[in-house]
Design a protein around this motif. Structure first.
Motif, PDB file in Angstrom:
ATOM      1  N   CYS A 102       9.029  30.971  45.611  1.00 56.36           N
ATOM      2  CA  CYS A 102      10.017  31.440  46.588  1.00 56.36           C
ATOM      3  C   CYS A 102       9.302  31.424  47.931  1.00 56.36           C
ATOM      4  O   CYS A 102       8.304  32.125  48.115  1.00 56.36           O
ATOM      5  CB  CYS A 102      10.493  32.847  46.232  1.00 56.36           C
ATOM      6  N   MET A 104      10.059  32.592  50.747  1.00 54.53           N
ATOM      7  CA  MET A 104      10.009  33.881  51.444  1.00 54.53           C
ATOM      8  C   MET A 104       8.906  34.774  50.860  1.00 54.53           C
ATOM      9  O   MET A 104       8.141  35.398  51.604  1.00 54.53           O
ATOM     10  CB  MET A 104      11.339  34.609  51.323  1.00 54.53           C
ATOM     11  N   CYS A 225      14.143  34.061  54.647  1.00 51.70           N
ATOM     12  CA  CYS A 225      14.502  33.044  53.657  1.00 51.70           C
ATOM     13  C   CYS A 225      15.038  31.823  54.396  1.00 51.70           C
ATOM     14  O   CYS A 225      16.015  31.925  55.147  1.00 51.70           O
ATOM     15  CB  CYS A 225      15.565  33.589  52.710  1.00 51.70           C
ATOM     16  N   GLU A 253      20.090  38.723  53.191  1.00 52.48           N
ATOM     17  CA  GLU A 253      18.969  37.923  53.707  1.00 52.48           C
ATOM     18  C   GLU A 253      19.387  37.106  54.926  1.00 52.48           C
ATOM     19  O   GLU A 253      18.560  36.462  55.561  1.00 52.48           O
ATOM     20  CB  GLU A 253      18.435  36.970  52.624  1.00 52.48           C
TER      21      GLU A 253
HETATM   22 FE1  SF4 Z   1      13.459  32.697  47.856  1.00 54.14          FE
HETATM   23 FE2  SF4 Z   1      15.394  32.156  49.625  1.00 54.14          FE
HETATM   24 FE3  SF4 Z   1      15.231  30.768  47.347  1.00 54.14          FE
HETATM   25 FE4  SF4 Z   1      16.011  33.330  47.319  1.00 54.14          FE
HETATM   26  S1  SF4 Z   1      17.070  31.604  48.248  1.00 54.14           S
HETATM   27  S2  SF4 Z   1      14.554  32.374  45.927  1.00 54.14           S
HETATM   28  S3  SF4 Z   1      14.711  34.172  48.956  1.00 54.14           S
HETATM   29  S4  SF4 Z   1      13.698  30.803  49.021  1.00 54.14           S
END
Ligand code: SF4
Ligand code: 13P
Length: 365
Positions: A102, A104, A225, A253
């Motif tokens: 991820c 973020m 994100c 987010e």
């Molecule tokens: Fe991470 Fe954004 Fe994907 Fe959610 S949508 S898993 S916060 S990168």
């Protein structure tokens, strides 16, 4: 003794139909020994095979309550870590593709957060004045940091309750890694924007003055994100100009400006529930990941409900997308053959304190 693993190379070129049939067969063979958890952002071909689906909070509860020997997590790395931390002894957490991270979560790491804590010591007494709160989208060692320092984990569906808990412990909150979830939640609790300052980990003292830190209620880590960053307030304005009767809903987010223009804000699970429960013949503009939005649009179309993606440019979570039927089949057929591949195991010293922070969350929320 564990057998030699089947090779992923032999799966890469299989077509999806063959994978689907073989996944169903492997699931039948494994029976109750295996549970597949699927996050709402998974692509259809994978989501379809999940035994249980949900947002991060629901899936972490499912992981903690499951008795299955194998928890196969169709989501991203931090989710499989949470499953391992909350699992019972002997249970195994598996992430079908290890590259499913991820971006973020990667925006905060332990050494940067420890440096921040130390730098704040020149202005505050962090262990007396600051509750560290980490969004569940973070590495296990950051959850452990929160566990060690009297802090807690939150998800997008319980952030308000968790922040209230945090303020009940100490006067200020250090919130990482998602500035937007922290700011949107704080603002809805009545905290003015000037009392929420942003800590830039690339700058000395986060780029903040002594006065800003002393007067802040929440110190927000400068993470975000990239998927939810795509949505802009002008997308909402333009859509409403053409279809003024549209209802707008966004994931927290999204930026402050987008959330200010969205009367409904919520986790993936809340977005689904809100639109499923809405009256027929309503039109919705949704600010969250594309796979969820497309699936929901198809589901509610027969009720006359229209669901639109908020941005004119399509953008999906590329790391959630890493999990494909080929990788899912590969891990399942390995389990059938008695071998575990892609196990996610959090070291005990990290797991103990991360569990403390997660248990606090499950108790509070
Ligand atoms: Fe991470 Fe954004 Fe994907 Fe959610 S949508 S898993 S916060 S990168
Ligand atoms: P939810 O907890 O709302 O499912 O969100 C997880 C996530 O990664 C959103 O980007």
């Amino acid at each position: 003794m564990q057998k030699a693993a089947l090779d992923i190379q032999n799966y890469a070129l299989l077509d999806d139909n063959e994978c689907n049939a073989r996944i169903a067969d492997a699931k039948k063979k494994l029976g109750r020994r295996c549970v597949i958890l699927g996050h709402h952002y998974q692509r259809d071909e994978v989501f379809f095979h999940a035994d249980l689906t949900g947002d991060s909070l629901r899936l972490s509860r499912e992981a903690s309550q499951s008795d299955a020997e194998y928890i196969v997590f169709c989501g991203v790395h931090f989710m499989a870590e949470v499953a391992d931390i909350l699992s019972k002894p002997g249970q195994v957490s598996i992430l079908p593709d290890l590259a499913a991270g991820c971006s973020m979560a990667d925006m905060a790491n332990l050494s940067a957060v420890e440096r921040c804590w130390q730098e704040l010591e020149s202005v505050l007494k962090p262990d007396q004045q600051l509750t560290p709160v980490t969004y569940i989208n973070s590495a296990a060692d950051l959850k452990a940091f929160c566990g060690r320092h009297g802090g807690i984990v939150c998800t997008s569906s319980n952030a308000k309750k968790i922040l209230e808990w945090g303020f009940g412990q100490r006067e200020k909150i250090l919130f990482f890694p998602d500035q937007h979830l922290g700011r949107n939640t704080g603002y809805r609790m009545g905290i003015p924007l000037e009392k929420m300052v942003t800590w830039d980990p690339l700058q000395k003292m986060g780029g903040l003055s002594r006065e800003q830190i002393v007067s802040a209620d929440i110190i927000l880590w400068k993470g975000y994100c990239s998927v939810h960053q795509v949505f802009k307030p002008e997308h909402i304005d333009r859509f409403l100009e053409i279809y003024p009767d549209t209802q707008v809903i966004a994931h927290p987010e999204c930026s402050f400006e987008v959330c200010q223009k969205s009367p409904f804000i919520g986790s993936t699970e809340t977005i689904l529930k809100t639109i499923r429960d809405a009256p027929t013949n309503t039109r919705w503009l949704v600010g969250t990941e594309l796979n969820l939005v497309n699936r929901l649009a198809n589901e509610v179309r027969p009720e006359g409900k229209e669901v639109h993606f908020m941005s004119p440019t399509l953008c999906m979570c590329s790391t959630m997308f890493r999990t494909d039927p080929q990788h899912l089949l590969w891990v399942l057929e390995n389990l059938v053959e008695g071998s575990v591949v892609n196990e996610i195991r959090v070291p005990n010293d990290v797991s103990t304190f991360a569990k403390l922070a997660l248990d606090r969350m499950l108790e509070v929320a």
